[in-house]
Design a protein around this motif. Structure first.
Motif, PDB file in Angstrom:
ATOM      1  N   UNK A  40     -42.581  -7.984  41.480  1.00 34.28           N
ATOM      2  CA  UNK A  40     -43.516  -6.927  41.881  1.00 34.28           C
ATOM      3  C   UNK A  40     -44.600  -6.768  40.817  1.00 34.28           C
ATOM      4  N   UNK A  41     -44.224  -6.829  39.548  1.00 31.85           N
ATOM      5  CA  UNK A  41     -45.222  -6.747  38.474  1.00 31.85           C
ATOM      6  C   UNK A  41     -46.258  -7.860  38.638  1.00 31.85           C
ATOM      7  N   UNK A  42     -45.796  -9.069  38.950  1.00 29.44           N
ATOM      8  CA  UNK A  42     -46.730 -10.178  39.185  1.00 29.44           C
ATOM      9  C   UNK A  42     -47.641  -9.884  40.372  1.00 29.44           C
ATOM     10  N   UNK A  43     -47.081  -9.349  41.447  1.00 26.28           N
ATOM     11  CA  UNK A  43     -47.854  -9.065  42.669  1.00 26.28           C
ATOM     12  C   UNK A  43     -48.948  -8.029  42.425  1.00 26.28           C
ATOM     13  N   UNK A  44     -48.669  -7.049  41.583  1.00 26.38           N
ATOM     14  CA  UNK A  44     -49.629  -5.963  41.367  1.00 26.38           C
ATOM     15  C   UNK A  44     -50.520  -6.194  40.147  1.00 26.38           C
TER      16      UNK A  44
END
Length: 141
Positions: free
Chosen positions: A78-82
């Motif tokens: 999720x950190x990568x996605x955002x």
């Protein structure tokens, strides 16, 4: 329980230096000029549920976000996605929390918001059956 002010906490020297520089900057000088001006947030307990949703919402609202949890779970992806970062941390460890603050200041030049979402179900059951160690761990988080 006494209220604890920010000045009585053991804050990262790096964050203290940024805050002091901002207070002492000449009129009109933007001490945060090395950043892109976006606010920065740390969200603990971000491996799922409310913490993860909060991280996503903050990023959607323009924040740079550091997601943190005791276990990575889906928070890393999720950190990568955002466009954010993930850092594992145990919020009961002052050193690991200080490392989170250091990461925000080192990577983004500032820290504006900390969402203290980490938690656990806690010591469940009759009080006489709860060990002192489990009670302490519940209260520490």
């Amino acid at each position: 329980m006494d209220r604890v002010g920010i000045s009585s906490l053991h804050i990262s020297p790096r964050l203290t230096n940024v805050a002091a520089a901002a207070e002492n900057a000449p009129e009109g000088e933007n001490i945060m000029a090395q950043t892109d001006g976006r606010r920065v947030a740390i969200v603990t307990g971000a491996a799922g549920g409310i913490g993860m949703a909060t991280g996503r919402k903050l990023a959607q609202d323009g924040f740079r976000v550091i997601l943190s949890d005791l276990h990575e779970g889906d928070a890393g992806s999720v950190a990568d996605q955002i466009g954010g970062l993930f850092q594992q941390a145990d919020v009961t460890s002052e050193e690991q929390v200080a490392a989170l603050v250091d990461r925000a200041v080192t990577d983004f030049g500032r820290l504006d918001v900390i969402v203290n979402n980490a938690g656990q179900a806690g010591a469940l059951g009759p009080l006489v059956d709860v060990t002192a160690e489990y009670w302490r761990r519940t209260m520490a988080v």
